[in-house]
Design a protein around this motif. Structure first.
Motif, PDB file in Angstrom:
ATOM      1  N   ALA B  56     -16.695  38.688  -8.097  1.00 49.25           N
ATOM      2  CA  ALA B  56     -15.876  38.307  -6.962  1.00 49.25           C
ATOM      3  C   ALA B  56     -14.632  39.181  -6.861  1.00 49.25           C
ATOM      4  O   ALA B  56     -13.609  38.889  -7.465  1.00 49.25           O
ATOM      5  CB  ALA B  56     -15.481  36.835  -7.085  1.00 49.25           C
ATOM      6  N   HIS B  57     -14.741  40.286  -6.159  1.00 53.86           N
ATOM      7  CA  HIS B  57     -13.571  41.108  -5.881  1.00 53.86           C
ATOM      8  C   HIS B  57     -13.570  41.417  -4.410  1.00 53.86           C
ATOM      9  O   HIS B  57     -14.597  41.373  -3.759  1.00 53.86           O
ATOM     10  CB  HIS B  57     -13.622  42.414  -6.663  1.00 53.86           C
ATOM     11  CG  HIS B  57     -13.569  42.215  -8.137  1.00 53.86           C
ATOM     12  ND1 HIS B  57     -12.433  41.848  -8.805  1.00 53.86           N
ATOM     13  CD2 HIS B  57     -14.531  42.301  -9.073  1.00 53.86           C
ATOM     14  CE1 HIS B  57     -12.687  41.726 -10.090  1.00 53.86           C
ATOM     15  NE2 HIS B  57     -13.965  41.983 -10.277  1.00 53.86           N
TER      16      HIS B  57
ATOM     17  N   GLN C 545     -18.885  31.450  -5.651  1.00 52.14           N
ATOM     18  CA  GLN C 545     -17.913  31.925  -6.629  1.00 52.14           C
ATOM     19  C   GLN C 545     -17.849  33.454  -6.714  1.00 52.14           C
ATOM     20  O   GLN C 545     -16.799  34.025  -6.921  1.00 52.14           O
ATOM     21  CB  GLN C 545     -18.238  31.384  -8.038  1.00 52.14           C
ATOM     22  CG  GLN C 545     -17.932  29.921  -8.211  1.00 52.14           C
ATOM     23  CD  GLN C 545     -19.140  29.055  -7.868  1.00 52.14           C
ATOM     24  OE1 GLN C 545     -20.148  29.563  -7.376  1.00 52.14           O
ATOM     25  NE2 GLN C 545     -19.041  27.767  -8.128  1.00 52.14           N
ATOM     26  N   LEU C 546     -19.011  34.115  -6.569  1.00 46.02           N
ATOM     27  CA  LEU C 546     -19.042  35.546  -6.831  1.00 46.02           C
ATOM     28  C   LEU C 546     -18.994  36.388  -5.566  1.00 46.02           C
ATOM     29  O   LEU C 546     -18.935  37.600  -5.639  1.00 46.02           O
ATOM     30  CB  LEU C 546     -20.325  35.900  -7.616  1.00 46.02           C
ATOM     31  CG  LEU C 546     -20.496  35.180  -8.942  1.00 46.02           C
ATOM     32  CD1 LEU C 546     -21.819  35.553  -9.571  1.00 46.02           C
ATOM     33  CD2 LEU C 546     -19.354  35.544  -9.871  1.00 46.02           C
ATOM     34  N   GLY C 547     -19.039  35.733  -4.406  1.00 49.22           N
ATOM     35  CA  GLY C 547     -19.212  36.476  -3.171  1.00 49.22           C
ATOM     36  C   GLY C 547     -17.932  37.141  -2.693  1.00 49.22           C
ATOM     37  O   GLY C 547     -16.830  36.631  -2.871  1.00 49.22           O
ATOM     38  N   ALA C 548     -18.119  38.293  -2.069  1.00 50.55           N
ATOM     39  CA  ALA C 548     -16.979  39.047  -1.576  1.00 50.55           C
ATOM     40  C   ALA C 548     -16.281  38.315  -0.430  1.00 50.55           C
ATOM     41  O   ALA C 548     -15.067  38.418  -0.268  1.00 50.55           O
ATOM     42  CB  ALA C 548     -17.443  40.424  -1.123  1.00 50.55           C
ATOM     43  N   ALA C 551     -13.935  36.017  -1.817  1.00 46.74           N
ATOM     44  CA  ALA C 551     -12.872  36.790  -2.459  1.00 46.74           C
ATOM     45  C   ALA C 551     -11.847  37.224  -1.418  1.00 46.74           C
ATOM     46  O   ALA C 551     -10.639  37.138  -1.642  1.00 46.74           O
ATOM     47  CB  ALA C 551     -13.460  37.999  -3.174  1.00 46.74           C
TER      48      ALA C 551
END
Lengths: 354, 295, 704
Positions: B56-57, C545-548, C551
């Motif tokens: 997640a960036h 949680q991990l998605g751009a 973010a």
């Protein structure tokens, strides 16, 4: 070289049911330049395309020379055609465009080269041979289209309004060029145009079409001088012929502001009188009483627009030089006309009475 | 229709251009470009990462720059030690190029007939062709398999090419039909008067004149074959016969997925199409409109 | 011509000869990485031991594995030996994809007693056990927790029915009981409540995917994770961890027994060389082979003797999963089990999102289960249909004869002959490879049952679909609800494609725009990327949680969104993806059309005093319309059937509510008991709707 004869050609477009040619009979003498002229939709292009084999007639017969070509494919007719759009193959150079038809006919390469070498200078194409059509000007393209027809040495040339995409100055030039070409090649040519100047200047035989029928065919001056129908009369001549509905009493035709002598007497009473603008002369003992409205001065001549009588038919007179300018506004102008220059048409049928 | 380069310059502003207006236009275009590239950049960054999962960036920057994923994807070998990736790349190229060639070869004469001839059954045929585009592929997969089996073309490049090419035919025909319609009929008539048969006029004049549209249509056919994997996975049964998308699909398994490998493979798969698009971009604009979707 | 024919005959005979040749064995599997390498190594050994024999292996993408087996085996194109999970055996047997093993290859003593019954059907053994897969607890650090309650945090795919099963079992529940759907009672409710509470407390992460669990566990955010053996392959190599069986929920409570999958080596009916295939089966499970698979493929092997190998027995990872497997419940092989996953997973998702009470979710799940497993429609009398077909054929023949007598028609046909020369080949291939499959596909909609065991049911499939399988007409998942979503989907996409595409094209067409070429190239990039790649990339970007996307939201101070938990956001995610995929097409079409708008007309409008806005609406747009209209219609048809995006991005979540008609049809064909007839009926309905819509459009255009 070949004469062409067309017998009873009829053509109806499928789907629309529109009859575009209503039984055309025409003979085109060997080595002549025949011009088909008429307004758009008159069938002149369809007739030309029928000659080319691009359209198949519903009935009738087309002969080129001694061959019946009615059902032959275009390629078997030994003809060449110059299209209005020039139809240059965009992917081929000028040279390849010129060679295309010869190659298809299996002409040996040496012959092809020789013919191109012969034709290119005539049409000032020598510098352009390796160019693609999109790199040419309109006039150059037109010359390539002509060249493509000429190298083929066909027995019949067909031209479909080849000048209509050129500007006026160039058009005059190329017109003369075509006439010269015809003299030189002595080939049979059929030329379609809607432009009367082209028609008059080029034609050996002028064919006026209207509504799918031939109105009149003959040498251009004859057609101009002795139009057989009101349509033909109206189509040729600039400014156009004046038409006045009149009644005949003895050898005189009368209408408001008009009273002209006729060369002979007619047994029809209701007629339309046709007088070309250039056939009238200013004259005090006037046969025509023109009420002046405006003038178009061209310097070498002037066109006077007005009406006959107080509120009669509109009329245009052509006067030499600057004469028209001198007429005062709303003034009157007396005009005379020679009886032989008066054309008389049956008002009901539009046919010339003679 | 003629597409002139200068005609692009349609003046929507009426000539009163201000610095602010210009800046706003560029701002809008930059935002759109970023939106268009963002997901692609993510795929790229993942492919070049040492890690194999997304994180997640905001910025798509590779975590620990590495070519490991590319190495792993390109260095596959089969049991006999042959370079599998190379074969699969070759398969994809052969199949896609053949699809484009066969598809165009089938579609072009048909499209030409639709553009130039009147014939019995034409309207109905066009309608049926359109209709095939409306039937979902889900229901035709199994019958297709059976037919190819009957033709002994299962598990062969030829069978795959035939299926791809045929399924691309309706679109190609529609596309090329309007391309031919936009070519002046005079050209072929001139050729016929010059001594060409109807077919020669088609082959020697209409075909070359339609070249840009044909190239663009071929590109689309190529692309559809290049990216397809459902049919390929069903019809092909030897690893060395697989096309790249099928091989790529293997990185997404039942449990978990090698996303890094997948991303690297995806980039490799995308590069040829991107390159073709770049080369053909001007033609795509004119080809699509002059041909194309004009109905 | 004769040569070509001879060649063809030769080819055909060669093909069939090749297929029948002795000494050939084909193996299929879906293994990757270490497992694949170990298997390849074994096959090399086998080749060395059988010189002259042809041993081929194929690693099939997992997604295509089942449908490929199903398509290939009955037609002799499939494997002789294939490796698959035991729970599919019953289904495979019903479809004739597996044969019972010959007694010669079976040595029952080589395996744990408990492992063989799940591989048996009607007393016959259908597979040799290769490896065991079940869930275990991955731990960092040394402490072994006494219970799940004692763990401070735990990562696992809470919303997945397979991962939920151990908890269900711990509370004494069952997923199915015989053919009955059992996820409906007290224990099920308790298990759901426990997870919901743990998620609410933040002990278990929401919407955990494999990738997220991997990341949390690797980073030490959690010290415990529940997953299977495959999880280890992606863990950092230097990470120290252990695997133990899942502990009870509360100390001393029931053991949370996971489902056990036994990967078995199966034998296709009519293997090319039965003896060689038998040899290979024996070889694969032989102790020496099992040791290779265990050591190098990291498989929890089923062959007992392998565990006498010191390296295998002392491997804590293998040991841990072997212990977990010892307690696990072999997955039921029944059709009921296969049908239970989708409704159960959906029920758990709903509860975890807090949408509904566990009780309501379970009731809904039971209804869905009943929906999917409802009995096939009864056989119908085909006589009426045959009569109808005959009648139509008769009328057709009659019409043909009449047309042939009509001179006008005959003349037209004769005039068409030259045109037919250009279209014939296209007509033939399109008919054969597009038309015939389409007709067969459509005809399938009048049948029900599995492939190979179809029976005619008349219009029953359609009737079922159109009355929403007896449920409420607008319930989620009913034809009408899905249709409404599909229409909304199509309209949203087409409008956005059009607006964005035209807007960008207008911007790009501005005179003297700098960088035009660069913008144009970059803006068509989405078109050049394969759509499945972009779809998966977008799915990743919408990850909770991990998605751009989240973010970015977080960076600008907006609360992250659980995109796939609500219809509106999940639908928006799908639309965003598809708009991204599709706008370049519309942009390019518009660019082309704009280039053809004569400049003079716009200048005339400007001289007439039209504002910029008026010039666009009154001049540019009407001139663009003839070019854009067909592109829009085509785009609408494509979008209506845009399977990839919906299937790959939202996958129908939440709760199947973002499913469109095509993806629904796909699920019936491939996820729900292979109900091809039912799926075909969907396909035909989609086709009819689109035909109707385009007809109406055309009629409207003609009227205008």
């Amino acid at each position: 070289m070949a004469a062409v004869s067309i017998r009873q050609i009829k053509k109806t477009y499928p789907g629309t049911g529109l009859t575009i040619l209503k039984g055309i009979d025409l003979t085109i003498p060997d080595g002549s330049l025949t011009v088909l002229v008429g307004p758009s939709g008159c069938g002149k292009s369809t007739l030309l395309r029928t000659l080319a084999g691009l359209e198949k007639p519903d009935s009738g017969e087309v002969r080129i020379g001694d061959r019946d070509v009615t059902t032959l494919e275009p390629r078997d007719r030994d003809i060449a055609m110059v299209f209005q759009s020039y139809a240059l193959y965009p992917h081929l150079t000028v040279r390849e465009n010129l060679a295309f038809g010869l190659k298809l006919r299996g002409t040996p390469q040496a012959d092809i080269d020789a013919r191109i070498a012969e034709v290119a200078p005539q049409l000032k194409l020598d510098e352009l041979l390796e160019r693609l059509p999109r790199a040419l000007s309109g006039g150059q393209r037109q010359r390539v289209a002509m060249g493509r027809a000429i190298v083929r040495r066909p027995s019949l040339f067909l031209f479909d309004e080849p000048l209509s995409n050129l500007d006026a100055a160039l058009r005059g030039e190329v017109r003369v060029e075509i006439r010269r070409l015809h003299e030189k090649l002595g080939a049979t040519m059929v030329y379609v145009t809607h432009d009367q100047v082209e028609a008059m200047t080029l034609a050996d035989q002028l064919v006026v079409l209207n509504g799918g029928v031939i109105e009149q065919a003959g040498p251009p001056l004859e057609v101009y001088g002795k139009p057989k129908t009101r349509f033909v009369a109206s189509f040729l001549g600039m400014p156009p012929m004046n038409f006045i509905d009149a009644t005949i009493e003895g050898r005189v035709a009368r209408a408001p502001g008009l009273s002209v002598q006729l060369p002979k007497s007619f047994d029809v009473r209701d007629v339309t009188i046709g007088i070309r603008p250039q056939d009238v002369r200013p004259n005090e003992e006037a046969a025509l009483d023109l009420r002046f409205e405006l003038v178009e001065g061209l310097g070498f001549e002037s066109h006077v627009h007005g009406r006959l009588g107080d509120d009669g038919a509109p009329f245009i007179a052509r006067l030499e030089g600057d004469e028209g300018r001198k007429i005062p506004k709303w003034g009157k102008l007396g005009l005379s006309v020679s009886p032989t220059d008066v054309h008389v048409f049956d008002r009901a049928t539009g046919r010339a009475l003679s | 229709m003629t597409v002139k380069a200068s005609a692009n310059a349609i003046d929507e502003t009426g000539g009163r251009r201000t610095f602010l207006g210009e800046a706003l236009v560029h701002l809008a275009l930059i935002v759109a470009t970023i939106a268009a590239l963002y997901p692609v950049l993510w795929v790229i960054s993942l492919a070049f990462s040492r890690a194999s999962d997304p994180s997640a960036h905001v910025l798509p920057v590779p975590r620990g720059l590495s070519l490991e994923h590319f190495r792993a994807v390109t260095e596959t070998h089969d049991a006999a030690g042959r370079w599998l990736f190379g074969r699969q790349l070759a398969n994809s190229l052969v199949v896609s190029i053949a699809t484009a060639a066969v598809g165009i070869a089938i579609a072009t004469p048909a499209a030409y007939a639709l553009a130039r001839f009147r014939f019995v059954g034409k309207e109905r045929g066009v309608w049926l062709l359109m209709a095939t585009q409306m039937f979902p592929g889900v229901a035709t997969l199994v019958p297709l398999y059976l037919i190819l089996q009957g033709l002994h073309l299962l598990d062969s490049k030829a069978g795959l090419v035939l299926v791809y090419a045929t399924t691309s035919v309706p679109f190609c025909v529609m596309q090329l039909r309007s391309a031919f319609e936009s070519i002046p009929v005079d050209l072929e008539e001139a050729a016929m008067v010059d001594g060409a048969s109807r077919f020669q006029a088609f082959r020697m004049v209409a075909l070359p004149a339609a070249r840009p549209a044909i190239a663009v249509t071929a590109l689309f056919a190529f692309m559809s074959a290049w990216n397809e994997f459902i049919l390929a996975a069903t019809l092909l049964s030897r690893q060395e016969a697989f096309t790249l998308p099928v091989a790529l699909q293997r990185y997404v398994g039942e449990h978990g997925a090698a996303w890094g490998h997948f991303a690297a493979g995806a980039i490799i798969v995308s590069i040829p199409v991107m390159a073709l698009f770049y080369v053909a971009q001007r033609h795509i604009v004119s080809g699509l409109t002059s041909g194309g979707v004009k109905g | 011509m004769r040569h070509a024919l001879a060649l063809l005959v030769l080819l055909v005979t060669w093909f069939s000869a090749a297929r029948a040749s002795a000494g050939q064995v084909v193996v299929w599997h879906a293994y990757r990485e270490a497992e694949e390498r170990a298997l390849d190594k074994l096959l090399d050994e086998f080749r060395a031991a059988h010189p002259g024999a042809v041993v081929e292996s194929l690693a099939v993408p997992y997604g295509a594995y089942a449908s490929k087996l199903e398509a290939a085996i009955p037609h002799g194109h499939g494997p002789d030996v294939f490796i698959d999970a035991h729970e599919r055996l019953a289904d495979f047997r019903d479809r004739g994809l597996v044969a019972p093993l010959p007694l010669s290859v079976i040595d029952r003593t080589a395996f744990d007693e408990k492992l063989l019954p799940p591989l048996e059907l009607d007393g016959k053994l259908y597979a040799l056990p290769i490896a065991l897969k079940c869930l275990g607890l991955y731990l960092r650090g040394d402490a072994t927790p006494a219970s799940l309650d004692a763990l401070p945090s735990l990562a696992y795919e809470a919303a997945n029915a397979y991962a939920h099963a151990p908890l269900l079992h711990a509370f004494g529940g069952k997923m199915i009981e015989g053919d009955r759907y059992a996820f409906a009672d007290g224990p099920a409710e308790q298990s759901l409540s426990w997870v919901a509470a743990a998620v609410a407390k933040g002990k278990i992460p929401e919407e955990a995917s494999e990738a997220l669990i991997l990341q949390m566990f690797s980073a030490g955010t959690v010290n415990a994770a529940i997953s299977g053996p495959w999880f280890a392959a992606d863990l950092p190599r230097d990470l120290a961890y252990r695997v133990v069986p899942i502990p009870p929920v509360t100390p001393g409570g029931n053991k949370p027994r996971p489902f056990l999958t036994i990967e078995g080596a199966m034998l296709a009916p009519k293997p090319r060389d039965p003896e060689l295939a038998g040899e290979l089966l024996k070889f694969l499970v032989a102790p020496s082979s099992a040791i290779v698979r265990a050591r190098e493929g990291r498989q929890v092997v089923a062959t007992r003797a392998a565990w006498t190998d010191a390296a295998v027995a002392s491997d804590p990872f293998l040991r841990g999963f072997a212990d977990a497997a010892a307690e696990a419940i072999p997955m039921p092989t029944s059709v009921a089990m296969r049908a239970a996953w989708e409704p159960t997973t959906r029920a758990i998702q709903k509860v975890l999102r807090g949408d509904v009470t566990p009780r309501a979710a379970m009731a809904e799940a039971a209804r869905r289960y009943a929906d999917v497993t409802r009995p096939l429609p009864p056989r119908a009398d085909p006589r009426f249909a045959l009569f109808l077909v005959g009648l139509i054929a008769l009328f057709g023949a009659f019409a043909a004869v009449r047309a042939a007598r009509d001179p006008q028609f005959v003349r037209e046909v004769k005039g068409s002959v030259s045109a037919y020369a250009y279209v014939t080949h296209a007509v033939i291939v399109v008919t054969l490879l597009v038309g015939v499959p389409l007709i067969i596909g459509a005809a399938t909609s009048f049948f029900a049952g599995r492939s190979g065991d179809l029976h005619y049911v008349g219009l029953a499939n359609y009737w079922d679909i159109l009355r929403a399988r007896g449920g409420p007409l607008l319930a989620s998942g009913s034809f009408y609800a899905v249709l409404a979503v599909t229409i909304l989907w199509t309209v949203c996409n087409v409008v956005l494609h059009l607006v964005i595409g035209v807007a960008l094209a207008l911007l790009l067409s501005r005179p003297a725009l700098r960088l035009r070429g660069i913008y144009r190239v970059l803006l068509i990039v989405p078109w050049a990327v394969p759509s499945y790649v972009s779809a998966l990339a977008w799915k990743g970007m919408f990850h909770r949680q991990l998605g751009a996307v989240n973010a970015v939201l977080r960076a600008i101070g907006v609360e992250p969104v659980a995109w796939f938990s609500k219809f509106a956001t999940a639908f928006a995610a799908n639309v965003a993806t598809n708009v991204w995929l599709g706008f370049p097409f519309m942009m390019v079409v518009t660019l082309g059309a704009l280039a053809a708008v004569p400049r003079e007309v716009l200048e005339a409008a400007e001289v007439d005093g039209a504002t910029k806005w008026q010039r666009f609406w009154l001049v540019t747009f009407p001139l663009l319309r003839p070019t854009l209209a067909p592109a829009v219609v085509l785009g609408a048809v494509w979008t209506f059937n845009m399977f990839n995006v919906v299937f790959l991005v939202s996958g129908g979540e939440p709760d199947g509510r973002t499913e469109i008609l095509v993806s629904e049809a796909y699920r019936w064909a491939f996820n729900r008991q292979a109900q091809y007839g039912y799926a075909s009926a969907y396909a035909v309905l989609i086709f009819l709707l689109l035909v109707l819509a385009t007809r109406l459009l055309r009629a409207q255009k003609a009227a205008a």
